[in-house]
Scaffold this active site. Sequence first.
Site, mmCIF file in Angstrom:
data_model
loop_
_atom_site.group_PDB
_atom_site.id
_atom_site.type_symbol
_atom_site.label_atom_id
_atom_site.label_comp_id
_atom_site.label_asym_id
_atom_site.label_seq_id
_atom_site.Cartn_x
_atom_site.Cartn_y
_atom_site.Cartn_z
ATOM 1 C CE1 TYR A 160 8.450 -6.958 -1.797
ATOM 2 C CE2 TYR A 160 8.827 -5.576 -3.712
ATOM 3 C CZ TYR A 160 8.512 -6.796 -3.169
ATOM 4 O OH TYR A 160 8.263 -7.863 -3.986
ATOM 5 C CG ASN A 186 2.935 -5.368 -12.109
ATOM 6 O OD1 ASN A 186 4.047 -4.896 -12.257
ATOM 7 N ND2 ASN A 186 2.091 -4.934 -11.210
ATOM 8 C CG PHE A 245 -9.073 -2.055 -10.525
ATOM 9 C CD1 PHE A 245 -9.077 -1.171 -9.451
ATOM 10 C CD2 PHE A 245 -8.326 -1.704 -11.645
ATOM 11 C CE1 PHE A 245 -8.346 0.022 -9.476
ATOM 12 C CE2 PHE A 245 -7.594 -0.515 -11.692
ATOM 13 C CZ PHE A 245 -7.600 0.336 -10.603
HETATM 14 N N1 UDP Z 1 -3.595 1.065 -7.562
HETATM 15 C C1 UDP Z 1 -4.764 1.792 -7.830
HETATM 16 N N2 UDP Z 1 -5.933 1.403 -7.240
HETATM 17 C C2 UDP Z 1 -6.023 0.331 -6.415
HETATM 18 C C3 UDP Z 1 -4.828 -0.420 -6.143
HETATM 19 C C4 UDP Z 1 -3.637 -0.023 -6.754
HETATM 20 O O1 UDP Z 1 -4.739 2.779 -8.586
HETATM 21 O O2 UDP Z 1 -7.120 0.038 -5.939
HETATM 22 C C5 UDP Z 1 -2.328 1.464 -8.232
HETATM 23 C C6 UDP Z 1 -1.065 1.561 -7.366
HETATM 24 O O3 UDP Z 1 -0.972 2.824 -6.740
HETATM 25 C C7 UDP Z 1 0.033 1.362 -8.394
HETATM 26 C C8 UDP Z 1 -0.583 0.376 -9.387
HETATM 27 O O4 UDP Z 1 -1.999 0.415 -9.153
HETATM 28 O O5 UDP Z 1 0.270 2.567 -9.090
HETATM 29 C C9 UDP Z 1 -0.099 -1.049 -9.249
HETATM 30 O O6 UDP Z 1 -0.184 -1.429 -7.908
HETATM 31 P P1 UDP Z 1 0.100 -2.905 -7.410
HETATM 32 O O7 UDP Z 1 0.078 -2.894 -5.919
HETATM 33 O O8 UDP Z 1 -0.790 -3.873 -8.096
HETATM 34 O O9 UDP Z 1 1.564 -3.282 -7.948
HETATM 35 P P2 UDP Z 1 2.995 -2.578 -7.956
HETATM 36 O O10 UDP Z 1 2.880 -1.117 -7.566
HETATM 37 O O11 UDP Z 1 3.799 -3.364 -6.966
HETATM 38 O O12 UDP Z 1 3.405 -2.762 -9.353
#
Ligand code: UDP
Length: 352
Positions: A148, A177, A201
């Site tokens: 990605y 974010n 969450f």
């Molecule tokens: N994450 C988590 N629990 C969840 C979903 C995501 O701990 O139920 C973690 C994920 O592994 C990452 C962070 O939250 O470290 C942010 O994930 P997200 O997909 O929101 O955004 P991105 O990684 O693209 O910033």
Amino acid sequence: MKILLLGAGGFVGSHLVEHLIARGQHDVVGVDVAEDKLEGIAGPRFSFHVADIRCNPELIDRLIRDADLVVDLVAYANPSMYVSAPLEVFDLNFIQNLEIARRCMAHRRRLIQYSSAEIYGKAGTGAVCHEDTTDSVLGAVGKHRWIYATGKLLLERVLHAHGAAGDLEYTIVRPFNFLGSRIDYLVPAGAMGGPRVFPHFISALLSGGPIRLVNGGHVHRTFLHIEDANQAFQTLLDHPAETRNQIFNIGNPDNNVTIRDLAALMVQLYEELTGEPPVSRVEHVEGERFYGPGYEDGDRLPPDISKLTRLGWRPRYDLVTTLRETMQAYLESGAKTAPAEPNMTAVHSAPA
Ligand code: UDP
């Protein structure tokens, strides 16, 4: 001015449509595969086409030709898909987006391309990510989560090269974010993978299911209120000369938090908003079990936003307010039980 928003039906796109309708200064044309996030959003100067950019080249070409400005928000923004369908992610996020850029060049239209903070990859050695000086640190090829970011980064490089050659007028946005109502769909209790962290969450809190911390939740993210994101977009619109062929981080460095602390904050806010402590308990889960083989995470540095603040933009919402308002929106929508996951092939707006 006539603004074409490709990906208008996604989280970021639907908020931009609302913002532009409220300002009432421009004609806005939206395109997306679905319009459910636009329900109740209407105005005399807004029109919408249900269309997939991959299947309707003539329509897209005509809309680009007829627009003054093209805003490209089309992307898969779903880490599960980066590992389960890497080629589809590359096709949409690079090949199809490049095609849009080529059509903008053919018709000599300005392009605002939404990219991603993920192109910085794993946190390097600095304290912040700067648009023009920070290196991208992406994981090994076998960790295809990074397809990605690689696709987005390659697109940025191609746009940059066309800009340098004088073929294209572009502005690249790197969202950090974004958070607000309609960010993503809810998931059933205990679901793995799928949408972004906030919907996971809030789904857990609403359903009483587990709040899962991937790899301990030690990594950082900065969260930006969607209203601040809209205002950042407005700043780009208002400064075409200063933003020409430039890249801008859009995020709030003051809202930097570990995912573990984000979970704790949401538990606290849930109790404040509902008057009841949540039933949900925090659990730990390995990244590859949660998202699938090929997932790898990275810590992320906060953005340097001085390029955009020099043009007058400043984020206004702190982390607690951003979370409280977004949680409130989900509580008010009455979503008590999480629906099944929607079709994962839907195109939705750029990562936030
Ligand atoms: N994450 C988590 N629990 C969840 C979903 C995501 O701990 O139920 C973690 C994920 O592994 C990452 C962070 O939250 O470290 C942010 O994930 P997200 O997909 O929101 O955004 P991105 O990684 O693209 O910033």
